[in-house]
Design a protein around this motif. Structure first.
Motif, PDB file in Angstrom:
ATOM      1  N   GLY A   1       0.686  -0.950   0.020  1.00  0.00           N
ATOM      2  CA  GLY A   1       0.025   0.092  -0.221  1.00  0.00           C
ATOM      3  C   GLY A   1       0.572   1.844   0.168  1.00  0.00           C
ATOM      4  N   ILE A   2       0.724   2.356  -0.619  1.00  0.00           N
ATOM      5  CA  ILE A   2       1.362   3.610  -0.984  1.00  0.00           C
ATOM      6  C   ILE A   2      -0.036   4.250  -0.135  1.00  0.00           C
ATOM      7  CG2 ILE A   2       2.358   5.220  -1.942  1.00  0.00           C
ATOM      8  CD1 ILE A   2       3.451   2.803  -2.339  1.00  0.00           C
TER       9      ILE A   2
ATOM     10  N   VAL B   1       2.235  -3.849  10.062  1.00  0.00           N
ATOM     11  CA  VAL B   1       2.312  -3.436   8.655  1.00  0.00           C
ATOM     12  C   VAL B   1       3.986  -3.087   8.931  1.00  0.00           C
ATOM     13  CG1 VAL B   1       0.879  -2.757   8.443  1.00  0.00           C
ATOM     14  CG2 VAL B   1       1.786  -0.917   8.870  1.00  0.00           C
ATOM     15  N   ASN B   2       5.265  -3.620   8.189  1.00  0.00           N
ATOM     16  CA  ASN B   2       6.316  -2.611   7.770  1.00  0.00           C
ATOM     17  C   ASN B   2       6.245  -0.817   7.385  1.00  0.00           C
ATOM     18  OD1 ASN B   2       7.797  -5.074   8.696  1.00  0.00           O
ATOM     19  ND2 ASN B   2       7.879  -5.822   7.397  1.00  0.00           N
ATOM     20  N   THR B   3       6.832  -0.431   6.916  1.00  0.00           N
ATOM     21  CA  THR B   3       6.764   0.440   6.520  1.00  0.00           C
ATOM     22  C   THR B   3       8.273   1.342   6.285  1.00  0.00           C
ATOM     23  OG1 THR B   3       7.497   2.322   9.116  1.00  0.00           O
ATOM     24  CG2 THR B   3       4.239   1.078   8.143  1.00  0.00           C
ATOM     25  N   ILE B   4       7.579   2.177   5.600  1.00  0.00           N
ATOM     26  CA  ILE B   4       8.867   2.894   4.263  1.00  0.00           C
ATOM     27  C   ILE B   4       8.906   4.138   4.424  1.00  0.00           C
ATOM     28  CG2 ILE B   4      10.616   3.744   2.378  1.00  0.00           C
ATOM     29  CD1 ILE B   4      10.267   0.618   1.448  1.00  0.00           C
ATOM     30  N   ILE B   5       9.317   5.594   5.167  1.00  0.00           N
ATOM     31  CA  ILE B   5       8.571   6.882   5.337  1.00  0.00           C
ATOM     32  C   ILE B   5       9.263   6.875   4.037  1.00  0.00           C
ATOM     33  CG2 ILE B   5       7.696   8.514   6.610  1.00  0.00           C
ATOM     34  CD1 ILE B   5       6.888   6.563   9.437  1.00  0.00           C
TER      35      ILE B   5
ATOM     36  N   ILE C   1       3.925   0.499   2.460  1.00  0.00           N
ATOM     37  CA  ILE C   1       3.657  -0.170   3.408  1.00  0.00           C
ATOM     38  C   ILE C   1       2.899  -2.151   3.198  1.00  0.00           C
ATOM     39  CG2 ILE C   1       2.345   1.440   5.728  1.00  0.00           C
ATOM     40  CD1 ILE C   1      -0.859   0.541   4.417  1.00  0.00           C
ATOM     41  N   TRP C   2       3.468  -2.684   4.170  1.00  0.00           N
ATOM     42  CA  TRP C   2       3.069  -4.419   3.812  1.00  0.00           C
ATOM     43  C   TRP C   2       2.909  -5.223   5.553  1.00  0.00           C
ATOM     44  CZ3 TRP C   2       7.667  -2.128   3.384  1.00  0.00           C
ATOM     45  CH2 TRP C   2       9.202  -2.622   3.732  1.00  0.00           C
TER      46      TRP C   2
ATOM     47  N   TYR D   1       4.501 -12.598   2.704  1.00  0.00           N
ATOM     48  CA  TYR D   1       5.693 -12.690   1.110  1.00  0.00           C
ATOM     49  C   TYR D   1       4.393 -11.483   0.461  1.00  0.00           C
ATOM     50  CZ  TYR D   1       6.669 -14.833  -3.329  1.00  0.00           C
ATOM     51  OH  TYR D   1       6.950 -14.670  -4.557  1.00  0.00           O
ATOM     52  N   LEU D   2       6.539 -11.028  -0.101  1.00  0.00           N
ATOM     53  CA  LEU D   2       6.372 -10.289  -1.307  1.00  0.00           C
ATOM     54  C   LEU D   2       6.998 -10.811  -2.286  1.00  0.00           C
ATOM     55  CD1 LEU D   2       7.112  -6.980   0.203  1.00  0.00           C
ATOM     56  CD2 LEU D   2       5.038  -8.063  -0.440  1.00  0.00           C
TER      57      LEU D   2
END
Length: 287
Positions: A144-145, A155-159, A266-267, A272-273
């Protein structure tokens, strides 16, 4: 209950009758009718009612349609991911994105990513942050963006770096030639708010003793911006969202450290990715 029954059910809804659905499915009507009857028996509920030779969904049928689409979509995604497992340069990216995040993703940098990964396919859902998070939890999408503020423990995040909120307006609402403004400058002015940021804005107005004339609260950034273009008032949105404007819009950055927004990937933790999705997250990190 079998997957093919769900597919039959969805096709009947789409075609409006068993006769048309049977033709589309390349089967005869009696077996299709039998499958739907069996499905209703298994569920213990009536999914359709008939009126004037047409089929309509019952209330339970409406609910079951939503769930059936989710299950069928998830099944197709699993098949894609297994097929693409061993190939780095081919794969599907199952992604949901909020409208205000689109300008950050769909840019010239994405052209380079697509050029380097010509066989990757995007499956994109668009909606607000709660909608995207819901799809993520259900497994319909894997990434998700979204926009901050957002905080979920699963969730994991990249900000990305935060950006200022901005006011956007047509020229007749522009009160100065300055390219920025303070929250106090909005006192008494006609304001259009995007629902996502309503609470933060109201807190900031209260804290600074500002009393704007809020003429509309919208549920989408595109509507908020469009109403500003039409001259209803002054919209407040993240800076990058202003890039969606189809007409000439004047905007000013609001100089308030408490009124910022960040784009986030977010994921679900431990989810699994695919290799394609991991490549996309690397691309997102470098934006």
């Amino acid at each position: 209950m079998e997957l093919r029954q769900l597919e039959y059910f969805i096709t009947i809804v789409q075609e409006g009758s068993i006769t048309k659905a049977a033709k589309k499915l390349h089967m005869t009507q009696p077996p299709l009718s039998h499958q739907i009857k069996k499905l209703e028996e298994d569920l213990g509920e009536v999914l359709f009612y008939r009126k004037n030779n047409k089929m309509y969904l019952t209330e339970v049928g409406e609910f079951f349609l939503l769930k059936s689409k989710e299950i069928v979509s998830l099944s197709k995604n699993i098949k894609k991911e297994i097929k693409e497992f061993d190939d780095q340069n081919i794969g599907s990216i199952l992604i949901g994105i909020t409208p205000t995040s689109i300008p950050l993703i769909f840019n010239n940098e994405l052209k380079s990513f697509l050029k380097d990964n010509p066989r990757i396919v995007f499956d994109i859902y668009e909606g607000d942050t709660p909608f995207i998070y819901n799809l993520l939890n259900k497994g319909v999408i894997n990434i998700g963006i979204v926009r901050s503020p957002f905080k979920k423990d699963n969730v994991n995040t990249i900000i990305k770096n935060p950006e200022n909120m901005c006011v956007a307006m047509i020229d007749c609402f522009n009160w100065s030639k300055k390219k920025d403004c303070s929250i106090e400058d909005l006192d008494g002015k006609k304001i259009i708010i995007y629902h996502r940021y309503q609470k933060d804005l109201e807190n900031s107005f209260f804290k600074n003793n500002v009393n704007p004339n809020i003429v509309c609260v919208c549920n989408s950034s595109s509507t908020t911006l469009r109403l500003a273009e039409l001259g209803m008032g002054i919209a407040i949105l993240p800076k990058s969202a202003i890039k969606q404007s189809n007409e000439h819009i004047v905007y000013k950055e609001i100089l308030d450290d408490n009124l910022t927004s960040s784009t986030m990937a977010i994921w679900i933790k431990n989810n699994y990715l695919s290799k394609a999705e991991k490549s996309f997250l690397e691309f997102f990190t470098k934006l």
